[in-house]
Design a protein around this motif. Structure first.
Motif, PDB file in Angstrom:
ATOM      1  N   GLY A  32       0.796  -1.216   0.000  1.00 19.01           N
ATOM      2  CA  GLY A  32       0.000   0.000   0.000  1.00 19.01           C
ATOM      3  C   GLY A  32       0.828   1.263   0.000  1.00 19.01           C
ATOM      4  N   PRO A  33       0.253   2.391   0.460  1.00 14.43           N
ATOM      5  CA  PRO A  33       0.952   3.681   0.424  1.00 14.43           C
ATOM      6  C   PRO A  33       2.230   3.675   1.278  1.00 14.43           C
ATOM      7  N   LEU A  34       3.204   4.431   0.840  1.00 19.65           N
ATOM      8  CA  LEU A  34       4.528   4.433   1.459  1.00 19.65           C
ATOM      9  C   LEU A  34       4.489   4.763   2.949  1.00 19.65           C
ATOM     10  N   LEU A  35       3.806   5.843   3.326  1.00 23.40           N
ATOM     11  CA  LEU A  35       3.757   6.221   4.743  1.00 23.40           C
ATOM     12  C   LEU A  35       3.058   5.146   5.570  1.00 23.40           C
ATOM     13  N   ALA A  36       1.941   4.632   5.084  1.00 22.15           N
ATOM     14  CA  ALA A  36       1.214   3.588   5.812  1.00 22.15           C
ATOM     15  C   ALA A  36       2.075   2.341   5.978  1.00 22.15           C
ATOM     16  N   ALA A  37       2.866   2.012   4.956  1.00 21.82           N
ATOM     17  CA  ALA A  37       3.750   0.847   5.042  1.00 21.82           C
ATOM     18  C   ALA A  37       4.829   1.062   6.097  1.00 21.82           C
TER      19      ALA A  37
END
Length: 198
Positions: A32-37
Motif C-alpha cells: 500500500g501507500p509508502l507512509l502507511a507501510a
C-alpha cells in the motif's frame, strides 16, 4: 512485545517536491501507500507512535490509522528540524517514554531485528544510532535528556547538530540491515521495491 520505554516519532510533514507528487501516497506492491507501510513496520515494536504532519494534511487521506496520534507542525515548511521540534514539544507533555525513536516516513524496509536491537540499547541519557556499512541511518533514538535540545531546532538540518554536540553520549551500532539507510527521494528509488515485491 512493543516497547513502552521508547516512543516512535515519524517525520512526515514534507510533501517531497523532488518526488513530483506526494510521495507519502506512492504505492508499494502488496504493502500500500509508502507512509502507511512505514507505520506498519513500527507497530509491533512501539506502544506509542506519533506522526508529524503539515497544517494542510488530512491523516485519513494519508492512510494514518485512527489509533496513531498525529502532531501538526505549523512551521513544517522551514524544514525537518522545525517538524522534529514540533513533535518533541508535544511528546514532552504527552509521553512518559525514556527515549524517542526519530523515524522518517519513507523508510518501510527496516527489519524487526534492527528495531529490537536499537530499543534494547535505549536510555534517557543515550543517543543510539544505527550504521550500515559505515553510513549513519534511522531511526535515531534520543534519550529524554536531549529532548530540550531537539525542541530548539528550526531549520532543515534535522538533529545532526544535537548528535555532534553530544558525541560522548552516542552509541553507534553497526547493523546488517540496508533498510536503515534506504529512503525515497525520487520515483526511481521505488523501482527496486516494485521489482523485488517489497
Amino acid at each position: 512485545m512493543p516497547s513502552d520505554a521508547v516512543v516512535a516519532l515519524v517525520l512526515a510533514a514534507g510533501r517531497a517536491r523532488r518526488f513530483g507528487n506526494d510521495k507519502r501516497l506512492a504505492h508499494l506492491p502488496q504493502r500500500g501507500p509508502l507512509l502507511a507501510a512505514t507505520l506498519a513496520t513500527l507497530r509491533p515494536h512501539f506502544g506509542e507512535i506519533r506522526v508529524v504532519v503539515g497544517i494542510e494534511d488530512d491523516p485519513v487521506h494519508l492512510g494514518i490509522a485512527k489509533d496513531i496520534g498525529t502532531i501538526v507542525a505549523e512551521t513544517a515548511e522551514q524544514g525537518m528540524g522545525a517538524s522534529l521540534a514540533a513533535g518533541i514539544r508535544m511528546l514532552r507533555d504527552e509521553s512518559q517514554a525514556a527515549a524517542v525513536a526519530v523515524m522518517l516516513g519513507d523508510m518501510p524496509w527496516l527489519s524487526e531485528a534492527t528495531f529490537a536491537l536499537l530499543c534494547s540499547r535505549a536510555s534517557d541519557r543515550a543517543i543510539v544510532r544505527p550504521f550500515y556499512r559505515g553510513q549513519g541511518g534511522h531511526p535515531v533514538l534520543f534519550g529524554r535528556c536531549f529532548w530540550g535540545s531537539l525542541e530548539q531546532l528550526t531549520d532543515d538540518e534535522g538533529a545532526r547538530s544535537v548528535v555532534r554536540r553530544h558525541r560522548d553520549a552516542c552509541i553507534e551500532i553497526e547493523v546488517q540491515d540496508p533498510g536503515v539507510v534506504r529512503d525515497v527521494d525520487r520515483p526511481e528509488d521505488l523501482a527496486w521495491a516494485r521489482h523485488s515485491g517489497g
